[in-house]
Structure formats: C-alpha cells, structure tokens
Enzyme design. Structure first.
Site, PDB file in Angstrom:
ATOM      1  N   CYS B  54      -4.901 -20.938-102.183  1.00  0.00           N
ATOM      2  CA  CYS B  54      -4.732 -19.836-103.121  1.00  0.00           C
ATOM      3  C   CYS B  54      -4.120 -18.619-102.439  1.00  0.00           C
ATOM      4  CB  CYS B  54      -6.072 -19.486-103.748  1.00  0.00           C
ATOM      5  SG  CYS B  54      -7.298 -18.957-102.549  1.00  0.00           S
ATOM      6  N   ALA B  57      -5.942 -17.248 -99.529  1.00  0.00           N
ATOM      7  CA  ALA B  57      -5.753 -18.064 -98.327  1.00  0.00           C
ATOM      8  C   ALA B  57      -4.483 -17.648 -97.594  1.00  0.00           C
ATOM      9  CB  ALA B  57      -5.692 -19.540 -98.687  1.00  0.00           C
ATOM     10  N   ARG B  88      -8.327 -22.093 -88.686  1.00  0.00           N
ATOM     11  CA  ARG B  88      -6.896 -22.332 -88.546  1.00  0.00           C
ATOM     12  C   ARG B  88      -6.434 -22.565 -87.108  1.00  0.00           C
ATOM     13  NH1 ARG B  88      -2.515 -19.247 -89.893  1.00  0.00           N
ATOM     14  NH2 ARG B  88      -1.095 -20.915 -90.394  1.00  0.00           N
ATOM     15  N   HIS B 186       1.076 -14.470 -98.866  1.00  0.00           N
ATOM     16  CA  HIS B 186       1.944 -14.077 -97.752  1.00  0.00           C
ATOM     17  C   HIS B 186       2.683 -12.795 -98.127  1.00  0.00           C
ATOM     18  CE1 HIS B 186       2.376 -18.678 -97.059  1.00  0.00           C
ATOM     19  NE2 HIS B 186       1.305 -18.226 -96.458  1.00  0.00           N
TER      20      HIS B 186
END
Ligand code: SF4
Lengths: 451, 535
Positions: B54, B57, B88, B186
């Site tokens: 999403c 994220a 990550r 992003h």
C-alpha cells in the site's frame, strides 16, 4: 502497567487482529481469506506468515482505494468474493475487516447477507468476521474468528461421541502431536482449527492452491452434538470463547484446561482424555512421561542456576512459565503485548505455588521489556524472534518459540507441548543457558576474581 | 512456444472483464513493432492476489524508513507499524556522533477510543516522548489508513512540534488506500523530503566530483558496495537516498554535481525536482550486472569529462572485474542456458535481467509490481499517460529555480551532445532491452504466477517471500530479490560474484534430487543389496 511513556509504543510486542484471524482460517479446510480494506494489510500479513511458516500464505484483499473510502466498499468486496471463488474454488471464505473498513463503517455482515441470496453462492460459506486492527491483537483476532466460524456453522445435530477440541495458536507440529495423542486414546475428535497440514504441508510433486487439511466445515457443523468441548487455554476472554458459545447455545459441556506445557499441565490433559475415552493411559504416553521426568532430573542441576524472562501471547507465556517453574528456573518476568486481564491472576496462582516472585507486564512493548531485563538478572529470554534486538543489545540469549520466528528456520516444526514437547523445549532452554555459560565462563570468572 | 497463445492460456480461467483488464497488463515483446503499450499503475482487481503493498508501505517502508538518524513514528493502529519493523534488510551503520534508530519501531498504537475521539493528542504526546527519550534531529510521522478518515491533522501537529522542540518534524499523509500501490507512497515521500529536507543543509567541503546516489536502499549492503567502488574512483558521495542515508546528509543533496538514479520508480520525482530547482542533472545507472555496471561507471566519468577521471575509471573497472572474472566464468558455465522469471519492484526486474544475461540466463518473463508505463516503455511516453482519479489524488509538487543554489554546469549545446551518448535525465525502460518473444506482465498475481510457471517451466523464479513458496512447491528454484534470502550485496563486480554463487547453490542443491521417493520410480532392491555391489 508501569508505563512511563504511554503514548509512544516502541518496538511492539503484538500484531493486529486480522493476523490472528488469518491464522485461524488457515486451519479450516478449503478456506480462503479476504481482508476488506486496502491491499497493504493482506500483503503485510502474507509476508509475515510466509516467512515464519515457509509456505505460501494466500490472502486476498478487496483492494479499497480512495474512492472506496468515499462511496463505500461493497462493490469491491463483491468483486473480490466472486474472483476468489472463480480462481480458488474454496468451500469457505472468511471475510475479515481492517482498520480502514471499520473506520468508514462498512457493514460486511449485511453485505454478505445480501450476497447469500445469490443461488450460485449457495454451496459456499461466507463468514464475516469483525477484526479492526485497532481493537485488539492477533490473540483476540484468532479467537474472534474461531467464534465467528462456530456461530456461523454449528447447527443442531444428533448426538455424537466426538470431543470438540479448541486450541490456541500453536505450531503445526504441536497440533500434529495433539492429534496423535487423541488417536492413541481412540477418541473421535473435532479439532478447531487444524493447521497441522495447511501451514506445514509435506512436499509433493503436485502443488495445490488451497493446501489439503484443516477442519472440515461439516465437522464444525456437528460440534453442537459433541459429547463435550475441551478448550485448551485459560486466558481466553469469555466473550470470545467458542467453547462457551457451544455450551450456552447448545448445552455442550465445557472443559477448560491449561496449555499442556510442563508435566503438570500435560498430566491434566492426559487425565481428562483418559476420562473421556474411558481408557487407560496408553503405554507409549506413560513412557513419554517417564522420559520427561528423567530429563527433568537430569537437568535440574543446571536449571536452578539461572533465571529467565518470558514474553508473547498470554496462553503461551503461561505454558512456558509452567515449564520453567516446575524445573526450578528462576523467573523474573512474564510479559505480553495484549491487554489480557486474565494473565496476572493466573501468574499469581503459580507464584504462590512455586514461591517465585516475578513481574507481570501486560499491554507492554519491547522497550519496556528491555528496560526490565537490563535492570535485573536475567540469563535467558524466551519468546518469539522479535526479542532478537534485546538479545543483541543486552547480550542475553533468546530461546525462540511462538510466532513469529523470522530469523531462524523451522518455527512451524517446533514441538513444545505435552511430555514430548516439554522435554524438547526444556532441553533447549537449559542448553541455551549452558552454551552461554560455557562461552562466557572464563570472562566472568576473570572479572570476578582479577578485576 | 511462447507467444500470444501463452497469454491466452494463462488468462483462460478469468471471467470476461477480468480477462480484458489483465490482458492489457501483458504483452509479448515484438521487435517489429515500433511501440508496444502496456497498462500499468492502475488498480489491482479485488480478490486477485496481487503482490502489491500500500501507499504507507511505499512511503514509510521504502523511502523514509532507511533514514537512520530519524525517529519514524507511525500514527495509526499497531499492525502496519509492526509489519514494517526491520523487514526490508536495508542495512545501516552509524559512525561516531551519528544516531541510528533503524532497529526501532515506533507507533502511536491507536485504540478504538482514538478512532472515535481523534488521535491528535496521542500523537502530540508521542512526539514529546520520542524527543525526551531519543532526542533525534528529525521526526517523521506517517499516517496509516484511519488517520485521514477521522480527520487528524498530522501536519498541524508536526508544525507545532517543530516550533516547540526546534527540530525537524515532518508529516506524511500516506494512508494505505491512496493510489494503487506502494508507488503513491514513494511520490508522497519524495515530495515531503524535497519540501522539508533537501536544500536546508549548509554542506561541508566536498571533493571534485560530489554525487548523490538516488533510489538505492542498501538491501544486503548493495549501497555499501556501490559506494566503495565509486569512492575508489574518486567520487565524493554527498548522500544516498535513502539506504544507509541520513537526515544530516540528505539536507545537503542540493550540493552534489550529479545525481545517479538506480531505482527509477521510487525516486525519479526527487531527481527531476532537484534538476529543476538546483540545476543538477541526473543520470540513470544500473549497478546490477557486469555489463551495465561498466557502462554506468563509464557514463558517470563521461559526464564529468575529466581525462584523469576517465582513465581512473577504466583502471578500477579492470581491477574490480579482474577479481571476479574467473569466478563468473565458472558459474556461467554451470548456469548457461537456463531460463528465468523475474518479477519484482519498480526497477529491479529490469536491472537484474542484465546480471542474469551476463550469466547466460534468459529472462523469459518479467514484470514490475508497481511500475508505471515509463518504467516499461521509457520516459518518452510520460506525456501520453493519462492521469486517472487515483493519480490525481497525489500532489504534483511544483518547484522553482532556487535563487541561491541554482547552477548551470554545462552549456545547453554540450548537454544535448552528451545526451546522445549517455542517459541523462532519461530512462529507456525495460522493454527495449528484452529479447524478442519474451513476456512482460505487470502486477503479476498468484493465479498467473502458477499458470505461467506451468506453461513456460522456467528454471528459476525471482520474486519475493509472498510468492517464493508457490514456486518452490511447484519444483522451481526461487530466489527473493526483495530481501535476497539473507545474502548480498549483489551490486557491482563483487556482488555479481556473490549472486552467481547463490544461484549456483540454489540450482545445484542436492535436495532437488530427492523430490521423488525411490519407490515411485522403479525397483528399489538394488540400492539395499548388501555388500556394496549392485544387483
Ligand atoms: S493495523 Fe489496521 S491497517 Fe494496519 S495492517 Fe492491521 S488491519 Fe491493516
């Protein structure tokens, strides 16, 4: 609890409700899960479960977008249901809510009810389960789901000789072992849920989208006719207890026993099973007990030397506590991220019995656990792999058990219940201490005598 | 044979509307077509198990998360925050006087009452506590699903806290439902960092060739390996966005002479905005794969155009390549001729094709989880991309030339000349480089993964943990390119060697030999005959 900082959670010792809901659904035969909300919840939970179980964990999402937050998500949910049915042919779909769905006030129960009027969906069970992430942890999500499944599925049926067995979240290996024991007693049982195959499937040539195994819905439907319900776990809140529901609604006698961890806990279970089955305890089980006893005596000389701190889901914490106390391991802390009002009184009972004073922390986080263990003498930590930061920073070795175990392999294969599992876990705990002691012995001696 | 037919068969089970939708996200590379269009960055179909995450994220998990000296508070219920805790493998180390909070996970852990009565107060107090316990220079607040819906004004809380504590406090409205994938996140993170951080530093004395590395998240130490080689050549790295990056360094990003862009998808917004605002050009690079690494290193040197830099670059290439050449030849001889699927990220599915190709492995199917059309077809299609409702909700930040720091480093003529030889302010996308007949699938889902594996029987499957076990259960070796299965680095020359070794290990593990039990294949007696001689 003793929380100086109450608004900022640092390193959570808990997950959210949908996680537990998914785990429960994975133990139902032919099941799929849809989380009603944005994609992230499904993706994150898939990721976390796949890493622990090393199995595909498929969770669909209704993929709500911004538009859905304005106009409602029923169209998305509908599409999701039809698509899941088309591609996976499940016999049951658990439909869990997420923070998003609950915040915008989605009435999934109503949506599902409407959908059930479609004749093409007749053979499929659609079970709405309310699991807002903000309203509880995976522990509550798990039982909430089990209860919803039973409520939805159980019907008045003829009496049977079966025993309903309701289990908290254990490893697939634990469930396999428990089934074996039930079979040794010749007990006909309905295990709810049964993740023994679904989340730890044998390697076969042929891959199946929905793994085989799990509790059949038809068995759950028959639960009201069972001879009795055995609910394993003493910290399950009453309002989430499937056993309580079966008792109240259908009059199925309810027995509760603690998680069979430790010799006494297992004795309780085994005695109950002997009573149910009307049989003598099978020879093999007696031998297992004997072997555990033998191992306890073998390792007692080390066990009383050290102390431990335990954290995780309340039920498992209690089980581990039992093992430690029975073996003279000094306990300093029992901690859980859940609110669990039942943990503290349960621990107090044990304290009295074993004359061991320990602190109990509920609704806590790893920051506070770390502070605590750094401030008192703790040799071994016991809990899931999220404690690895404390292990690293404080240099206290961690025995990994429970969910999740992300930095080691084989969490799904850990057997830690009944005599056999207790023996393995106890050895693991003792050996962890021994290895720590061996590797630091010289240094500590040096510091003690030459510094 | 692969071709349109393969697509049809893979899509066969879908109902008509789903079929049509998914078909538009696939194509078979046909070099005879001048252009081939693929649908991307559109909504995933509900109930089809996509690998996408999403908005939250992408924002907190990917771009902001790796900034190590920042306390990243997640405002929302505990789950989302917990799930992004250390998952990550974006590695970081701290030097003296530096703070590193990467091992921590901070959440306001909203409860039911906060949802009903609002969570601003809790957030305010959480910031206060964070300042008291950790005293960071900067704090980010990332919103999860409920926050915007219940009307918490996290930007106001941030502004207030900034005044009160005299540190940087930034809020990101990256609620999970925004956009269609991580990609929206992003963008939101890029905007926020551009608005609040980049350009606020005073810098220090940099060497002759100060550069930034953008879109490198230091998974498995990738960024460290890149930095090592670049520094060896003589570059001075101002900041890395954001793997092992820091707020302290990021502030100075405007002082670099060139921006290298590794992951185009997650960071191209910043690259572009810096170019507009400060005049710094950006160059698309790829440090995954030997041939691409060599090309990228040469291109960077060409940009600065200094003879000694160019020859030093050659020298380092020789030296670094020399160290792994034999090793790579050996592995190539063992891996040659294999086929692979590669489905990951917004750039890696392209980057890794080069590395695979260097090892003689053919990528027969590739796709991005959250790429846009330009990541497939090249930036030239950007003007043709129609903004839909989901994209329109994400702010397009407008920047203007900075009065103080804007620089013209090159004459327009020279720039145009250079652009002919090196990818300056340009990314050509994955498609152009793919072989005739290979298949491209955007937002590959669980069903299609299985169908394509069945149809095309690849030797290896590169993806993430969510689909890893599907592939493995189907008997196809699978390697995670999100977390590298706890290995890495895979970048530059040395990394290529490690990657090759990992593949070799995966392909040749003796375990695969035992998949079929002996009693399924024929008489077993010979194996048990006593005495060492076979019957
Ligand atoms: S906390 Fe809420 S939004 Fe976050 S993953 Fe859990 S259900 Fe989803």
């Amino acid at each position: 609890m003793d929380r100086n900082y109450v608004n900022l959670t640092v390193n959570p010792c808990k997950m959210c409700m949908p996680m537990g809901m998914v785990a429960a659904l994975k133990g139902i035969s032919g099941s799929m899960v849809i989380l009603h909300g944005s994609q992230g919840c499904s993706t994150y939970i898939r990721r976390h479960m796949a890493t622990h179980y090393n199995e595909p964990v498929d969770i669909a999402s209704s993929s709500l977008t911004e538009q859905g937050t304005v106009f409602g998500g029923s169209e998305n949910l509908k599409k999701a249901i039809y698509n899941v049915i088309g591609l996976y042919e499940p016999s049951v779909i658990g439909i869990g809510t997420t923070c998003l769905a609950e915040t915008i006030g989605e009435d999934t129960a109503r949506m599902v009810k409407e959908m059930k009027t479609d004749p093409s969906l007749k053979s499929i069970s659609l079970i709405p389960i309310s699991t807002p992430g903000y309203a509880g942890t995976q522990f509550e999500g798990y039982f909430n789901a089990l209860k919803a499944i039973v409520e939805d599925t159980a019907v008045i049926t003829g009496k049977s000789r079966a025993l309903n067995v309701i289990v908290p979240l254990l490893s697939p290996a634990d469930i396999r072992h428990l089934k074996l024991i039930l079979e040794m007693f010749g007990i006909e049982y309905i295990m709810l849920p049964d993740i023994s195959d679904t989340l730890d499937a044998p390697y076969t040539r042929e891959y199946k989208r929905i793994p085989k195994g799990g509790t059949a819905l038809s068995s759950i439907a028959r639960m009201p006719g069972a001879m009795a319900t055995l609910e394993i776990g003493t910290t399950i809140p009453e309002k989430l207890s499937p056993g309580k529901f079966l008792k109240d609604k259908f009059g199925v006698p309810l027995y509760r026993c603690p998680l069979p961890m430790g010799i006494e806990g297992t004795d309780t279970l085994i005695s109950l099973l002997a009573e149910f089955s009307g049989r003598k305890v099978p020879h093999m089980i007696t031998e297992q007990r004997g072997r555990l006893m033998d191992s306890m005596i073998d390792s007692h000389k080390y066990n009383s030397e050290f102390s431990a701190a335990v954290y995780g889901e309340p039920e498992l914490v209690l089980g581990i506590l039992n093992i430690c106390l029975e073996n003279g391991i000094g306990l300093r802390l029992a901690a859980t991220g859940c609110k669990s009002p039942l943990l503290k009184p349960a621990v107090e009972n044990l304290e009295e019995k074993f004359k061991n004073n320990l602190s109990v922390m509920t609704d806590t986080d790893f920051e506070k656990i770390q502070k605590f263990v750094a401030g008192c003498h703790v040799d071994v930590l016991i809990g899931n792999s999220d404690g690895k930061w404390i292990e690293e920073k404080e240099g206290i070795p961690l025995v990994r058990i429970g969910f999740p175990i992300h930095d080691r392999i084989g969490g799904q294969r850990l057997l830690s219940i009944c005599y056999e599992g207790t023996m393995r876990l106890l050895d693991e705990i003792t050996n962890t201490y021994l290895s720590f002691k061996e590797s630091t012995y010289r240094k500590r001696m040096y510091q003690k005598y030459f510094n | 044979m692969r071709g349109e037919n393969t697509l049809k068969r893979a899509l066969d089970k879908y109902p008509a509307r789903v079929y049509k939708n998914r078909k538009s996200h696939m194509l078979v590379k046909d070099s005879s077509c001048k252009t081939q269009e693929i649908a991307a960055n559109t909504r995933s179909i509900p109930g089809i198990i996509s690998n996408r995450g999403c908005c939250f994220a992408g924002c907190k998990g990917v771009v902001l998360g790796p900034l190590k000296d920042v306390v990243h508070i997640v405002h929302g219920p505990v789950g989302c925050s917990y799930y992004t805790w250390g998952t990550r493998r974006n590695k970081a180390r701290k030097s003296i006087n530096e703070k590193n909070f990467l091992q921590y996970c901070f959440s306001t852990d909203m409860q039911e009452s906060d949802i009903v009565f609002g969570g601003e107060k809790k957030l305010r107090n959480a910031i206060k506590e964070a300042v008291e316990i950790f005293s960071p220079e900067a704090i980010t607040i990332s919103a999860t699903c409920p926050v915007g819906l219940i009307g918490d004004d996290i930007h106001a809380v941030a502004a207030e806290a900034e005044r009160e504590y005299g540190i940087k406090v930034m809020a990101f409205s990256c609620e999970g439902y925004k956009g269609v994938s991580q990609s929206a996140g992003h963008h939101i993170a890029n905007n926020g960092l551009m608005k609040n951080v980049i350009g606020t530093g005073k810098g220090k004395k940099y060497g002759s060739y100060p550069i930034n590395i953008l879109g490198e998240y230091n998974i498995g130490g990738d960024g460290w390996e890149i930095s090592r080689v670049l520094e060896k050549i003589g570059y001075d790295i101002v900041t890395i966005m954001t793997g092992d990056g820091s707020y302290a360094e990021l502030k100075n990003a405007h002082l670099a002479g060139l921006n290298l862009v590794q992951c185009h998808r997650s960071i191209n917004y910043i690259a572009e905005m810096i170019e507009k605002k400060y005049g710094t050009h950006w160059l698309k690079v790829n440090f995954l794969g030997i041939s691409s690494t060599i090309q990228s290193l040469k291109n960077i040197a060409l940009y600065f155009g200094d003879e000694s830099l160019i020859s030093k670059t050659e020298e380092v290439i020789q030296e670094e390549y020399g160290m792994v050449k034999d090793q790579l030849e050996y592995y190539k001889s063992r891996l040659q001729g294999r086929t692979a699927f590669i489905f990951v990220g917004g750039s890696r599915a392209h980057h890794y094709q080069v590395l695979l190709n260097d090892l003689g492995i053919e990528s027969i199917l590739a796709g991005y989880e959250f790429g846009h059309r330009d990541d497939y077809e090249g930036r030239e299609v950007i003007p043709d991309i129609k903004a839909d409702a989901d994209t329109k909700n994400i702010e397009e930040l407008k920047v203007e030339k900075d009065k103080k720091y804007f620089r013209v480093t090159m004459s327009p003529e020279k720039l145009e000349e250079l652009k002919k030889t090196i990818p300056l302010s340009y990314y050509g996308g994955m498609l152009k480089e793919m072989a005739q007949g290979s298949i491209v699938v955007d937002d590959l889902n669980h069903h299609e993964t299985e169908e394509f594996i069945r149809l095309l029987k690849p030797d290896m499957f590169f993806s993430g943990i969510k689909d890893k076990y599907i592939s493995q259960k189907m008997g196809v070796y699978s390697k995670q390119l999100h977390s590298y299965d706890y290995s890495g680095p895979y970048t530059m020359f040395k990394g290529a060697g490690i990657f090759a070794k990992d593949l070799d290990m995966g392909m040749y593990t003796p375990a695969w030999r035992f998949v079929t039990p002996p009693w399924k294949t024929g008489p077993i007696l010979e194996a048990v005959l006593f005495g060492g001689e076979k019957a």
